[in-house]
Write an enzyme that holds these catalytic residues in place. Structure first.
Site, PDB file in Angstrom:
ATOM      1  CD  GLU A  95     -54.632 -15.580 -10.713  1.00  0.00           C
ATOM      2  OE1 GLU A  95     -55.221 -14.818  -9.801  1.00  0.00           O
ATOM      3  OE2 GLU A  95     -53.913 -16.341 -10.351  1.00  0.00           O
ATOM      4  CG  ASP A 135     -49.045 -16.946 -10.974  1.00  0.00           C
ATOM      5  OD1 ASP A 135     -49.584 -18.024 -10.895  1.00  0.00           O
ATOM      6  OD2 ASP A 135     -49.622 -16.047 -10.765  1.00  0.00           O
ATOM      7  CB  SER A 136     -47.852 -22.390  -9.142  1.00  0.00           C
ATOM      8  OG  SER A 136     -47.554 -23.066 -10.338  1.00  0.00           O
ATOM      9  CG  ASP A 182     -50.094 -17.916 -14.725  1.00  0.00           C
ATOM     10  OD1 ASP A 182     -50.997 -17.432 -15.389  1.00  0.00           O
ATOM     11  OD2 ASP A 182     -50.258 -18.734 -13.824  1.00  0.00           O
ATOM     12  CE  LYS A 191     -53.036 -19.970 -15.283  1.00  0.00           C
ATOM     13  NZ  LYS A 191     -53.370 -18.970 -14.231  1.00  0.00           N
ATOM     14  CD  GLU A 199     -56.239 -22.492  -8.249  1.00  0.00           C
ATOM     15  OE1 GLU A 199     -55.897 -21.788  -9.283  1.00  0.00           O
ATOM     16  OE2 GLU A 199     -55.655 -22.775  -7.408  1.00  0.00           O
TER      17      GLU A 199
HETATM   18  O1  KIV Z   1     -49.964 -20.906 -11.325  1.00  0.00           O
HETATM   19  C1  KIV Z   1     -50.654 -21.989 -11.626  1.00  0.00           C
HETATM   20  O2  KIV Z   1     -49.939 -23.064 -11.500  1.00  0.00           O
HETATM   21  C2  KIV Z   1     -51.856 -22.052 -11.809  1.00  0.00           C
HETATM   22  C3  KIV Z   1     -52.503 -23.519 -11.759  1.00  0.00           C
HETATM   23  C4  KIV Z   1     -52.872 -23.873 -10.444  1.00  0.00           C
HETATM   24  C5  KIV Z   1     -53.894 -23.414 -12.809  1.00  0.00           C
HETATM   25  O3  KIV Z   1     -52.468 -21.175 -12.236  1.00  0.00           O
END
Ligand code: KIV
Length: 278
Positions: free
Chosen positions: A117, A46-47, A85, A115, A184
């Site tokens: 959090e 989600d970056s 994500d 993924k 992280e």
């Molecule tokens: O969203 C992302 O790119 C991440 C990485 C920084 C692990 O969660």
């Protein structure tokens, strides 16, 4: 077609001590190159909210954004294990909604795993997802979706209570069935201890030192897309910012000087046809 890397391959790599390589990608073109490089895993993080969409955090990213970019990455993928994500508020409010959204990432985005959090508080949801056939990667330490409660982007687990909680969270996630956990911004010695305390879940570090089972970086960071702030934990393998900037400047200069397009970029037409036009 190359063989797709699966959760079993990741588990085997952990047990054999073979480092796992992972990088983010958000579109077809990058996915193709990452595959060509032979990477083990791609994270459609989600970056993308920051690096592709220009938001100042990951908070505004939606399920639709994630599905759109994950599907693009999958169109360029032929062997990496792709993890999509779960964006902010796609799983925090309600267990059933979280499981349905994880299912959407697999069904509509086409990725192999999701993924999310959080530590022990998300373990019951992780368990349900895994029972529903969805491979899950955890993410603890600095969790950017909680930046407002963490009080900024800081290294996590630095005192005894926080370090113990990180180890307990990792164990709770492993117990719930995650195949991997992103660590992280965690001190290196603590990340190593977390890694050693897990038997099945592979740790993937970002700013967590060299004692993890694998490493992940944001592709834009490692490529040097920006000439602005760069986190301490990033190694820049290229300076794509300068390469693109120079190419754009050269192109503009050539257009203005009428030196582009040249003869070799131009389509011809016979004089006969031209003469008959007027
Ligand atoms: O969203 C992302 O790119 C991440 C990485 C920084 C692990 O969660």
């Amino acid at each position: 077609m190359a063989k797709m890397i699966t959760v079993s391959d990741i588990a085997k790599m952990k047990s054999e001590g073979k480092p796992i390589s992972m990088v983010t990608a958000y579109d077809f073109a990058m996915s193709r190159i990452v595959n060509e490089a032979g990477m083990d895993m791609i994270l459609v993080g989600d970056s993308l909210g920051n690096v592709m969409l220009g938001y100042s955090s990951t908070i505004p990213v939606t399920m639709e954004d994630m599905i759109h970019h994950t599907a693009a990455v999958m169109r360029g993928n032929d062997h990496c294990m792709v993890v999509g994500d779960m964006p902010f508020m796609s799983y925090q409010a309600d267990m059933a909604e979280g499981i349905r959204n994880a299912g959407r990432l697999l069904k509509e985005g086409g990725c192999a795993a999701v993924k999310l959090e959080g530590g022990s508080e998300v373990a019951p949801m992780v368990k349900k997802m895994v029972e529903a056939g969805i491979p899950v990667c955890g993410h603890i330490g600095l969790t950017p979706q909680s930046v407002n409660t963490l009080g900024g982007f800081k290294v996590q687990g630095k005192d005894v209570a926080a370090a113990k909680k990180l180890i307990e969270d990792a164990k709770a996630l492993e117990e719930a069935g995650v195949f991997a956990i992103v660590l992280e911004c965690v001190p290196a010695a603590l990340a190593k201890k977390v890694t050693e305390s897990l038997t099945t879940a592979a740790t993937i570090g970002i700013g967590a030192g060299n004692g993890c089972d694998g490493q992940v970086l944001v592709c834009n960071d490692l490529l040097g897309f920006s000439n602005g702030f760069c986190p301490k934990f990033v190694r820049k393998y290229a300076n794509v910012h300068d390469i693109i900037l120079k190419a754009m400047q050269d192109y503009k200069t050539d257009v203005e000087a009428r030196t582009f397009p040249a003869q070799e970029h131009t389509f011809a037409i016979s004089d006969d046809v031209m003469e008959k036009l007027y």
